[in-house]
Design a protein around this motif. Structure first.
Motif, PDB file in Angstrom:
ATOM      1  N   GLU A 217       0.425  -1.069   0.340  1.00  0.00           N
ATOM      2  CA  GLU A 217      -0.203   0.253  -0.221  1.00  0.00           C
ATOM      3  C   GLU A 217       1.123   0.945   0.398  1.00  0.00           C
ATOM      4  N   LYS A 218       2.429   1.036   0.597  1.00  0.00           N
ATOM      5  CA  LYS A 218       2.924   2.354   1.068  1.00  0.00           C
ATOM      6  C   LYS A 218       3.605   3.146  -1.051  1.00  0.00           C
TER       7      LYS A 218
ATOM      8  N   GLN B  67       2.739   2.049  -3.544  1.00  0.00           N
ATOM      9  CA  GLN B  67       1.022   2.558  -4.112  1.00  0.00           C
ATOM     10  C   GLN B  67       0.689   3.466  -3.963  1.00  0.00           C
ATOM     11  N   GLU B  68       0.693   4.128  -3.152  1.00  0.00           N
ATOM     12  CA  GLU B  68       0.833   5.907  -2.536  1.00  0.00           C
ATOM     13  C   GLU B  68       1.785   6.685  -3.509  1.00  0.00           C
ATOM     14  N   GLN B  69       2.808   5.872  -2.903  1.00  0.00           N
ATOM     15  CA  GLN B  69       4.297   6.314  -3.778  1.00  0.00           C
ATOM     16  C   GLN B  69       4.459   6.421  -5.265  1.00  0.00           C
TER      17      GLN B  69
ATOM     18  N   HIS C 190       1.159   6.889  -6.525  1.00  0.00           N
ATOM     19  CA  HIS C 190       0.022   7.569  -6.896  1.00  0.00           C
ATOM     20  C   HIS C 190       0.568   9.460  -6.880  1.00  0.00           C
ATOM     21  N   HIS C 191       2.380   9.627  -6.363  1.00  0.00           N
ATOM     22  CA  HIS C 191       2.541  10.497  -6.116  1.00  0.00           C
ATOM     23  C   HIS C 191       3.503  10.970  -7.598  1.00  0.00           C
TER      24      HIS C 191
ATOM     25  N   GLN D 211      -7.235   5.853  -8.859  1.00  0.00           N
ATOM     26  CA  GLN D 211      -7.887   4.985  -7.130  1.00  0.00           C
ATOM     27  C   GLN D 211      -7.704   3.614  -7.298  1.00  0.00           C
TER      28      GLN D 211
END
Length: 134
Positions: free
Chosen positions: A118-119, A121-123, A125-126, A133
């Motif tokens: 998940e981390k 995945q967030e990176q 997104h940035h 999403q």
């Protein structure tokens, strides 16, 4: 992958599941044969991971990551530190170049656990702001 000796299933099988926003996992299908991306994930697992890491990594394959080009996505993953690293057995692997068909790539996140995936995945997104999403 897991085997079920003594249960009438003498070979590996693959389970497909969905991860909900509430972090529930729902299994939707079991494949008793090689299907879809099984062969690719098997290659990643056996060729890219050391024997001691094979049972300690999760693989999440994702579709439709909008990128400017496959080459630029590769460069950005390298520069950001998100590209797959053999030493740690973690990172993002670009699986398929669909840029000409729809300006996206298919990718796989390899992480020690769900939180690590998940981390990453967030990176992503940035790194790729137009990424929808999942």
């Amino acid at each position: 992958m897991c085997t079920l000796p003594g249960h009438g299933i003498p070979r590996d099988h693959r389970d497909d599941a969905y991860l909900t926003p509430d972090r529930d996992i729902f299994f939707c299908e079991t494949n008793g044969r090689i299907t879809g991306a099984t062969h690719i994930l098997d290659v990643f697992r056996t060729r890219l991971l050391s024997a001691e890491l094979r049972e300690r990594r999760v693989f999440f394959e994702h579709f439709h990551l909008p990128v400017p080009s496959f080459e630029q996505a590769t460069d950005q993953l390298q520069e950001s530190g998100l590209a797959y690293e053999p030493e740690t057995g973690t990172g993002v692997i670009l699986v398929a170049d669909l840029v000409e068909e729809g300006a996206t790539v298919i990718y796989c996140v390899v992480a020690p656990d769900l939180n690590g995936a998940e981390k990453m995945q967030e990176q992503l997104h940035h790194l790729f702001p137009s990424h929808a999403q999942l």
